[in-house]
Structures are given as C-alpha cells and as structure tokens.
Design an enzyme around this catalytic site. Structure first.
Site, short mmCIF file in Angstrom:
data_model
loop_
_atom_site.label_atom_id
_atom_site.label_comp_id
_atom_site.label_asym_id
_atom_site.label_seq_id
_atom_site.Cartn_x
_atom_site.Cartn_y
_atom_site.Cartn_z
CG ASN A 173 -12.81 4.15 0.84
OD1 ASN A 173 -13.60 4.67 1.28
ND2 ASN A 173 -11.59 4.54 -0.05
CG ASP A 198 -12.60 3.10 -2.81
OD1 ASP A 198 -11.65 3.67 -2.59
OD2 ASP A 198 -13.19 2.01 -2.31
N GLY A 209 -16.03 -6.33 -15.07
CA GLY A 209 -15.98 -6.79 -13.67
C GLY A 209 -17.16 -6.40 -12.98
CB ALA A 210 -19.72 -7.78 -11.74
CE LYS A 228 -11.63 -1.06 -0.71
NZ LYS A 228 -11.43 -0.24 -2.01
CB SER A 267 -0.99 -0.12 1.09
OG SER A 267 -1.57 1.29 1.34
P1 ATR Z 1 -12.76 -6.12 -5.86
O1 ATR Z 1 -13.17 -5.58 -4.72
O2 ATR Z 1 -11.29 -6.08 -6.47
O3 ATR Z 1 -13.75 -5.65 -7.01
P2 ATR Z 1 -13.99 -8.58 -6.04
O4 ATR Z 1 -15.23 -7.98 -5.58
O5 ATR Z 1 -13.60 -10.00 -5.79
O6 ATR Z 1 -12.81 -7.58 -5.86
O7 ATR Z 1 -14.37 -8.68 -7.70
C1 ATR Z 1 -13.27 -9.21 -8.46
C2 ATR Z 1 -13.93 -9.00 -10.06
O8 ATR Z 1 -12.72 -9.44 -10.93
C3 ATR Z 1 -14.94 -9.84 -10.53
O9 ATR Z 1 -15.80 -9.25 -11.32
C4 ATR Z 1 -14.32 -11.17 -10.84
O10 ATR Z 1 -15.27 -11.91 -11.85
P3 ATR Z 1 -16.46 -12.90 -11.32
O11 ATR Z 1 -17.56 -12.40 -10.96
O12 ATR Z 1 -16.51 -13.84 -12.58
O13 ATR Z 1 -15.60 -13.45 -10.20
C5 ATR Z 1 -13.25 -10.59 -11.62
N1 ATR Z 1 -12.21 -11.51 -11.74
C6 ATR Z 1 -11.43 -12.13 -10.85
N2 ATR Z 1 -10.62 -12.99 -11.53
C7 ATR Z 1 -10.83 -13.18 -12.72
C8 ATR Z 1 -10.17 -13.85 -13.65
N3 ATR Z 1 -9.30 -14.72 -13.42
N4 ATR Z 1 -10.65 -13.54 -14.90
C9 ATR Z 1 -11.74 -13.12 -15.01
N5 ATR Z 1 -12.55 -12.20 -14.06
C10 ATR Z 1 -11.92 -12.28 -13.05
#
Ligand code: ATR
Length: 272
Positions: free
Chosen positions: A89, A104, A129-130, A68, A19
C-alpha cells in the site's frame, strides 16, 4: 509555496475520488514545513503508472484498490512484511529504486491499541472476509500474539487459501459467513468484506450477534456499525486504521511521525 523544488506524492487506485489521503498527507506536509504535495492518481493502467513514478521522479505513493497485489510484481524491492501479505500500500522512490511496503496491518494494530483496552488475546475473534483486507487484519492479529481466529467467508475456497498463507503464524478455523453459532459466541467481530462499502448493505445478520464488539474497517460508519450501535453493542469504524496506516506511510515518506490529534483535526467532519 509550490515551486520547481516541490516534491510530488500521491495515491494510485481506481476509483480514487473518495480518498481522504490527499487531504491528510498534504496538510501534514504543510504542517511540518515540507515542500511537497500529495494528490490522487486514478488509473486504468497500473504498469504505466509505476513507470511514470520513475520517469517523473514522484517521490512516493500509496496504492489502493484494486492494485495492491499487482504492484508486488512492478516494484524493485518488496519489504518482508509486504511479501508475506503479497500486497503493497506504500511505495517509496529512492533515486529511481522503488521499494514496496505494507502499512495497512500497522494501521489496524494502531486501531486496536487505541480502542481495545481490555485483553483480547484469548478472546473469540471472528474475521469476516478472506481477501486482501482480511489478510492484513489476520497478520496484525498474529503479530499481536493472538493464537486463533474464526474466518467467515462467502466462498469457502478463498478462506482456505487464506488459511494456508497463515498456517505457521495463527490458527484459523474456516466457516460460513453467516455461521450463527460462531457469530453469537464471538467476543470481537471484524468486518473485512467489501460489503458495506455500498450504502445499505450488511455482511451478516445482526440479530445473530449477542455480545461482540463490532469493528468495521470501512472508515465511514457502515450499516453494520449503525445496526450494532442501535443494538447497544460497542462498534468501532475504520477511521483509526485509516489514520494509522497514513501515519506509517507518512513516516516512510518523510521520516516524521505526525501528530495524531492534528490528523483527526484535519479530517474533521469525515470522522463519523
Ligand atoms: P479487499 O482488498 O477489499 O479485501 P478482495 O480481496 O476482493 O477486496 O476481498 C473482498 C472480500 O469481500 C472477500 O472476502 C469476498 O468474499 P469472496 O471470497 O466470497 O469473494 C467478500 N465479498 C465481496 N462481496 C461480497 C458479498 N456480496 N457478500 C459476501 N462477501 C462478499
């Protein structure tokens, strides 16, 4: 000078050694003559860590991966925006009463303000991403009056859950992470997956990208950013989002908005 009056702040997460927050906040406390330090707390036990804030009168903390969401249940009050995101956060300790905030999304709004001079409101925006990070970004976009985004995610079910959270704020069209049509027709692509945190990993096939500005919220240049630049695409890493969220957290802690130029100077070589 550190003495018995020195106030303690910090960041809680695991892992936390990478960090940049301790460096940035500590230097800002020094720059503004505030008798406070900011350090890193790596913990496996978030509940005890939050109890520790109360017990030791730690004045404020940032919270990062993976806690978080967990801390929403552990503080005394959750700010309205953080409640929508169900993620905190920043925690401020007001005489033992812990209030949770989310800065954030404000950090991402700062990144856009600094880097996107053109009007992007009605552009085609794809969010990759979601998870928690993606939610902050979608929330920021909704606050900026963006009407619709594409949400591309590996697991469709998770994307649909995120769509549900924002259904009254922004229109979301869910698709696969490697949807060639969406990627090639997008004007802006924002990587919010954790892919790229490990060196050498990339979330999408860069050959699909035709014209988009690429934003990756990871603060060091990811492979996606590097590949985009070598394709002569505009690419923006997450450093401005990091500094932006820190600005608003620091303001919650101290009441002061720090000088951004000073912040970038403090971070020095970490910028790229
Ligand atoms: P953060 O707080 O960093 O957003 P998170 O809530 O765990 O962490 O979300 C991680 C995101 O990265 C998700 O959208 C995840 O996709 P899934 O919903 O399919 O799990 C995505 N992600 C993590 N590893 C991945 C990978 N190897 N390939 C594609 N998407 C990935």
């Amino acid at each position: 000078m550190i003495n018995a009056d020195t106030k303690v702040y910090g960041i809680i997460g695991n892992p936390i050694r990478h960090s940049l927050s301790p460096q940035l906040h500590s230097e800002m406390f020094k720059a503004y003559g505030i008798n406070a330090i900011y350090t890193a707390f790596e913990t496996k036990d978030i509940k005890s860590a939050i109890d520790g804030i109360r017990a030791l009168d730690i004045k404020g903390v940032n919270v990062t991966v993976p806690y978080k969401e967990d801390v929403v249940q552990l503080v005394d009050k959750v700010d309205k925006q953080a409640m929508i995101l169900k993620a905190i956060n920043t925690i401020k300790n007001e005489n033992g009463y812990l209030i949770g905030y989310n800065t954030d999304y404000l950090g991402f709004m700062y990144l856009l303000k600094k880097n996107m001079k053109e009007n992007y409101i009605s552009k085609r925006i794809a969010v990759l991403g979601a998870g928690g990070a993606a939610k902050s970004i979608i929330f920021a976009l909704s606050k900026l009056n963006v009407n619709s985004v594409f949400l591309l995610n590996r697991t469709r079910e998770n994307a649909l859950k995120t769509e549900e959270i924002f259904k009254n704020l922004i229109e979301i069209e869910v698709s696969d992470l490697n949807d060639k049509d969406v990627i090639s027709s997008s004007d802006i692509i924002i990587n919010c997956t954790s892919v790229g945190l490990k060196e050498g990993q990339i979330p999408i096939d860069i050959n699909y990208v035709d014209k988009a500005v690429i934003i990756d919220i990871i603060y060091k240049d990811s492979l996606l950013i590097k590949r985009a630049r070598s394709k002569n695409l505009r690419a923006i890493n997450g450093m401005d989002m990091f500094v932006g969220q820190a600005l608003y957290s620091f303001e919650l802690f101290s009441g002061i908005k720090f000088d951004m130029n000073l912040a970038y100077k403090v971070l020095g070589d970490n910028k790229r």
